[in-house]
Design a protein around this motif. Structure first.
Motif, PDB file in Angstrom:
ATOM      1  N   PRO A 122      15.493  11.088   0.812  1.00  0.00           N
ATOM      2  CA  PRO A 122      15.480  12.413   0.162  1.00  0.00           C
ATOM      3  C   PRO A 122      16.763  12.695  -0.617  1.00  0.00           C
ATOM      4  O   PRO A 122      16.731  13.407  -1.621  1.00  0.00           O
ATOM      5  CB  PRO A 122      15.338  13.388   1.346  1.00  0.00           C
ATOM      6  CG  PRO A 122      14.822  12.572   2.473  1.00  0.00           C
ATOM      7  CD  PRO A 122      15.393  11.210   2.283  1.00  0.00           C
ATOM      8  N   LEU A 123      17.886  12.121  -0.165  1.00  0.00           N
ATOM      9  CA  LEU A 123      19.176  12.406  -0.795  1.00  0.00           C
ATOM     10  C   LEU A 123      19.334  11.673  -2.125  1.00  0.00           C
ATOM     11  O   LEU A 123      19.750  12.258  -3.123  1.00  0.00           O
ATOM     12  CB  LEU A 123      20.322  12.005   0.151  1.00  0.00           C
ATOM     13  CG  LEU A 123      20.325  12.686   1.525  1.00  0.00           C
ATOM     14  CD1 LEU A 123      21.434  12.121   2.401  1.00  0.00           C
ATOM     15  CD2 LEU A 123      20.499  14.189   1.366  1.00  0.00           C
ATOM     16  N   GLU A 124      18.979  10.384  -2.149  1.00  0.00           N
ATOM     17  CA  GLU A 124      19.203   9.571  -3.347  1.00  0.00           C
ATOM     18  C   GLU A 124      18.014   9.557  -4.295  1.00  0.00           C
ATOM     19  O   GLU A 124      18.200   9.455  -5.507  1.00  0.00           O
ATOM     20  CB  GLU A 124      19.543   8.124  -2.950  1.00  0.00           C
ATOM     21  CG  GLU A 124      20.992   7.919  -2.554  1.00  0.00           C
ATOM     22  CD  GLU A 124      21.361   6.445  -2.507  1.00  0.00           C
ATOM     23  OE1 GLU A 124      20.616   5.614  -3.072  1.00  0.00           O
ATOM     24  OE2 GLU A 124      22.393   6.123  -1.890  1.00  0.00           O
ATOM     25  N   ALA A 125      16.799   9.633  -3.735  1.00  0.00           N
ATOM     26  CA  ALA A 125      15.612   9.456  -4.574  1.00  0.00           C
ATOM     27  C   ALA A 125      14.688  10.666  -4.584  1.00  0.00           C
ATOM     28  O   ALA A 125      13.702  10.678  -5.323  1.00  0.00           O
ATOM     29  CB  ALA A 125      14.835   8.220  -4.117  1.00  0.00           C
ATOM     30  N   GLY A 126      14.987  11.667  -3.761  1.00  0.00           N
ATOM     31  CA  GLY A 126      14.135  12.832  -3.699  1.00  0.00           C
ATOM     32  C   GLY A 126      12.774  12.540  -3.101  1.00  0.00           C
ATOM     33  O   GLY A 126      11.804  13.279  -3.312  1.00  0.00           O
ATOM     34  N   GLU A 140       9.071  11.010   5.261  1.00  0.00           N
ATOM     35  CA  GLU A 140       7.787  10.824   5.932  1.00  0.00           C
ATOM     36  C   GLU A 140       7.005   9.650   5.341  1.00  0.00           C
ATOM     37  O   GLU A 140       6.135   9.077   6.006  1.00  0.00           O
ATOM     38  CB  GLU A 140       6.933  12.088   5.851  1.00  0.00           C
ATOM     39  CG  GLU A 140       7.373  13.222   6.765  1.00  0.00           C
ATOM     40  CD  GLU A 140       8.551  13.994   6.205  1.00  0.00           C
ATOM     41  OE1 GLU A 140       9.084  14.852   6.926  1.00  0.00           O
ATOM     42  OE2 GLU A 140       8.932  13.744   5.049  1.00  0.00           O
ATOM     43  N   LEU A 141       7.333   9.291   4.089  1.00  0.00           N
ATOM     44  CA  LEU A 141       6.652   8.153   3.474  1.00  0.00           C
ATOM     45  C   LEU A 141       6.941   6.862   4.229  1.00  0.00           C
ATOM     46  O   LEU A 141       6.109   5.950   4.262  1.00  0.00           O
ATOM     47  CB  LEU A 141       7.058   8.022   2.001  1.00  0.00           C
ATOM     48  CG  LEU A 141       6.273   8.911   1.028  1.00  0.00           C
ATOM     49  CD1 LEU A 141       6.904   8.908  -0.338  1.00  0.00           C
ATOM     50  CD2 LEU A 141       4.825   8.449   0.949  1.00  0.00           C
ATOM     51  N   VAL A 142       8.127   6.764   4.832  1.00  0.00           N
ATOM     52  CA  VAL A 142       8.441   5.590   5.646  1.00  0.00           C
ATOM     53  C   VAL A 142       7.538   5.548   6.867  1.00  0.00           C
ATOM     54  O   VAL A 142       7.078   4.478   7.283  1.00  0.00           O
ATOM     55  CB  VAL A 142       9.930   5.586   6.054  1.00  0.00           C
ATOM     56  CG1 VAL A 142      10.200   4.495   7.083  1.00  0.00           C
ATOM     57  CG2 VAL A 142      10.805   5.360   4.836  1.00  0.00           C
ATOM     58  N   ASP A 143       7.265   6.718   7.453  1.00  0.00           N
ATOM     59  CA  ASP A 143       6.344   6.766   8.593  1.00  0.00           C
ATOM     60  C   ASP A 143       4.947   6.301   8.179  1.00  0.00           C
ATOM     61  O   ASP A 143       4.239   5.662   8.964  1.00  0.00           O
ATOM     62  CB  ASP A 143       6.274   8.185   9.165  1.00  0.00           C
ATOM     63  CG  ASP A 143       7.574   8.611   9.820  1.00  0.00           C
ATOM     64  OD1 ASP A 143       8.253   7.731  10.384  1.00  0.00           O
ATOM     65  OD2 ASP A 143       7.916   9.805   9.757  1.00  0.00           O
ATOM     66  N   ILE A 144       4.568   6.625   6.937  1.00  0.00           N
ATOM     67  CA  ILE A 144       3.277   6.165   6.431  1.00  0.00           C
ATOM     68  C   ILE A 144       3.273   4.640   6.313  1.00  0.00           C
ATOM     69  O   ILE A 144       2.304   3.963   6.705  1.00  0.00           O
ATOM     70  CB  ILE A 144       2.970   6.805   5.057  1.00  0.00           C
ATOM     71  CG1 ILE A 144       2.752   8.314   5.218  1.00  0.00           C
ATOM     72  CG2 ILE A 144       1.749   6.147   4.409  1.00  0.00           C
ATOM     73  CD1 ILE A 144       2.566   9.054   3.910  1.00  0.00           C
ATOM     74  N   ILE A 145       4.375   4.078   5.793  1.00  0.00           N
ATOM     75  CA  ILE A 145       4.473   2.628   5.651  1.00  0.00           C
ATOM     76  C   ILE A 145       4.418   1.954   7.021  1.00  0.00           C
ATOM     77  O   ILE A 145       3.734   0.945   7.216  1.00  0.00           O
ATOM     78  CB  ILE A 145       5.772   2.245   4.907  1.00  0.00           C
ATOM     79  CG1 ILE A 145       5.701   2.719   3.448  1.00  0.00           C
ATOM     80  CG2 ILE A 145       6.009   0.736   4.961  1.00  0.00           C
ATOM     81  CD1 ILE A 145       6.982   2.535   2.673  1.00  0.00           C
ATOM     82  N   VAL A 156       0.845  -1.202   0.000  1.00  0.00           N
ATOM     83  CA  VAL A 156       0.000   0.000   0.000  1.00  0.00           C
ATOM     84  C   VAL A 156       0.879   1.251   0.000  1.00  0.00           C
ATOM     85  O   VAL A 156       0.558   2.244  -0.669  1.00  0.00           O
ATOM     86  CB  VAL A 156      -0.941   0.001   1.225  1.00  0.00           C
ATOM     87  CG1 VAL A 156      -1.762   1.281   1.264  1.00  0.00           C
ATOM     88  CG2 VAL A 156      -1.864  -1.214   1.190  1.00  0.00           C
ATOM     89  N   GLY A 157       1.998   1.201   0.724  1.00  0.00           N
ATOM     90  CA  GLY A 157       2.934   2.331   0.706  1.00  0.00           C
ATOM     91  C   GLY A 157       3.491   2.584  -0.678  1.00  0.00           C
ATOM     92  O   GLY A 157       3.678   3.740  -1.084  1.00  0.00           O
ATOM     93  N   THR A 158       3.745   1.514  -1.408  1.00  0.00           N
ATOM     94  CA  THR A 158       4.239   1.641  -2.791  1.00  0.00           C
ATOM     95  C   THR A 158       3.188   2.307  -3.677  1.00  0.00           C
ATOM     96  O   THR A 158       3.513   3.170  -4.509  1.00  0.00           O
ATOM     97  CB  THR A 158       4.592   0.250  -3.353  1.00  0.00           C
ATOM     98  OG1 THR A 158       5.589  -0.352  -2.525  1.00  0.00           O
ATOM     99  CG2 THR A 158       5.108   0.360  -4.780  1.00  0.00           C
ATOM    100  N   ILE A 159       1.942   1.908  -3.505  1.00  0.00           N
ATOM    101  CA  ILE A 159       0.856   2.513  -4.291  1.00  0.00           C
ATOM    102  C   ILE A 159       0.774   4.017  -4.009  1.00  0.00           C
ATOM    103  O   ILE A 159       0.625   4.837  -4.923  1.00  0.00           O
ATOM    104  CB  ILE A 159      -0.477   1.814  -3.976  1.00  0.00           C
ATOM    105  CG1 ILE A 159      -0.441   0.362  -4.460  1.00  0.00           C
ATOM    106  CG2 ILE A 159      -1.653   2.566  -4.621  1.00  0.00           C
ATOM    107  CD1 ILE A 159      -1.626  -0.469  -4.016  1.00  0.00           C
ATOM    108  N   ILE A 160       0.875   4.381  -2.731  1.00  0.00           N
ATOM    109  CA  ILE A 160       0.830   5.798  -2.350  1.00  0.00           C
ATOM    110  C   ILE A 160       2.009   6.547  -2.959  1.00  0.00           C
ATOM    111  O   ILE A 160       1.873   7.681  -3.456  1.00  0.00           O
ATOM    112  CB  ILE A 160       0.840   5.937  -0.809  1.00  0.00           C
ATOM    113  CG1 ILE A 160      -0.454   5.374  -0.225  1.00  0.00           C
ATOM    114  CG2 ILE A 160       1.013   7.399  -0.400  1.00  0.00           C
ATOM    115  CD1 ILE A 160      -0.466   5.315   1.293  1.00  0.00           C
ATOM    116  N   MET A 161       3.176   5.902  -2.949  1.00  0.00           N
ATOM    117  CA  MET A 161       4.379   6.520  -3.498  1.00  0.00           C
ATOM    118  C   MET A 161       4.217   6.792  -4.998  1.00  0.00           C
ATOM    119  O   MET A 161       4.527   7.884  -5.491  1.00  0.00           O
ATOM    120  CB  MET A 161       5.573   5.593  -3.255  1.00  0.00           C
ATOM    121  CG  MET A 161       6.896   6.303  -3.006  1.00  0.00           C
ATOM    122  SD  MET A 161       8.224   5.132  -2.655  1.00  0.00           S
ATOM    123  CE  MET A 161       7.723   4.527  -1.046  1.00  0.00           C
TER     124      MET A 161
END
Length: 348
Positions: free
Chosen positions: A308-312, A316-321, A21-26
């Motif tokens: 944020p450094l490598e992928a921009g 906070e998306l990790v907190d969502i996951i 689900v986190g991937t879908i949100i991403m």
């Protein structure tokens, strides 16, 4: 399918669903999920330094998770781990800056002080629950805030002269290790990992191999039946909270004596105590489960800093996951139902 296998599969499926689900949100947010997860992996395990940092982050998570899990196992919800952690942290720092002793005495004394402080802070809700039937959730929530303001005041008025942080602890009270820092490219990994693992073994031993552990679990299952069987319910409620508080206080010691070496005035909670609830849930309230869940959370937290450094991608998306994983673990009934359906079809 056996219940043991269900207990193993449920958190694994919850993690996979959270990531899915986190991937879908991403993707829906316009980010490249593959690049994001590569950055997450590289930030957690792509270098020996990051591995050391993951282990360092895992240490307080293990102890906070054990604190929550131990209380859960005995029918109590210790949501006050955060406050007990803060009290343990300030007690460890107090000993660390106030005495000049040999390391063989100073370090154990500082660790012991943290455990005692956490135990005393947890004794309050335990006693109120046992004596007056006051719900431990309400008391521990209030004690979290009380601990925050008390520790801030101690830092300003007792451990420093009106400053916003204490002095560094003496080297003789530090868990830092030149050896561990050297093999992990000077990360902040410290000897607290051994204390955390020992505590996990102790929790398993108490609950599974001792009469006291049997009584604690029995009281958690059914207080009235336990009392009818001759068990001292009130004593066991207090004992459960005190042991839980010891683990939480030691988590604070790991931060004070290991990661930071000081304590600063805080405008809010550290979050470690609350993350311990998620660690305990994901770990199924078992010692080995808590260790594995803490390692996962440590990897996610440290790896997220690289996103944020490598992928921009905002970390906070990790907190969502993580939040999604918790949701799926909390709704484990649905996952268990799905496993039952699949296993029954397989039998047919």
């Amino acid at each position: 399918m056996s219940s043991r296998m269900k207990n193993i599969l449920t958190p694994i499926i919850a993690v996979l669903l959270g990531v899915l689900v986190g991937t879908i949100i991403m993707i829906a947010s316009g980010y490249n999920a593959i690049t994001a997860y590569q950055a997450l992996w590289n930030g957690a395990f792509g270098d020996i330094y990051f591995i050391g940092e993951v282990i360092r982050q895992t240490i307080p998570y293990i102890l906070a998770g054990l604190a929550v899990a131990f209380a859960f196992k005995t029918g109590l919800f210790n949501i006050g781990v955060e406050g007990q952690l803060l009290m343990g942290w300030v007690a460890a720092i107090w000993v660390g800056v106030s005495f000049d002793l040999p390391k063989i005495i100073h370090l154990p004394l500082a660790v012991l002080a943290a455990g005692v402080a956490g135990a005393l802070w947890a004794f309050i809700p335990g006693y109120l629950k046992a004596r007056f039937r006051v719900h431990e959730v309400i008391v521990t929530i209030m004690l979290n805030h009380t601990a925050l303001y008390i520790t801030n005041q101690i830092i300003r008025s007792v451990l420093s002269d009106g400053k916003e942080r204490t002095d560094m602890i003496a080297d003789s009270a530090s868990l830092r290790s030149v050896f561990l820092e050297g093999i992990t490219d000077y990360s902040r990994m410290h000897w607290g990992i051994t204390i955390a693992i020992i505590c996990a073994i102790i929790m398993w031993f108490i609950l599974e191999k001792t009469t006291t552990g049997f009584e604690l679990r029995a009281v958690g299952f059914n207080e009235h039946a336990s009392q009818y069987a001759g068990m001292n319910v009130k004593r066991n409620i207090i004992l459960s909270m005190v042991i839980s508080g010891i683990f939480a206080g030691l988590a604070g010691a790991m931060e004070g004596l290991g990661t930071f070496g000081y304590m600063a005035v805080k405008g809010g909670f550290t979050g470690v105590g609350f993350d311990g609830i998620a660690v305990a849930l994901l770990g199924g309230n078992t010692a080995i489960g808590v260790v594995l869940a803490a390692l996962l959370f440590g990897g996610l937290k440290v790896g997220a800093l690289n996103m944020p450094l490598e992928a921009g991608v905002p970390n906070e998306l990790v907190d969502i996951i993580i939040a999604l994983i918790i949701i799926f673990v909390a709704s484990s009934y649905i996952i268990r139902w799905f496993i039952d359906r699949v296993s029954k079809k397989g039998v047919k």
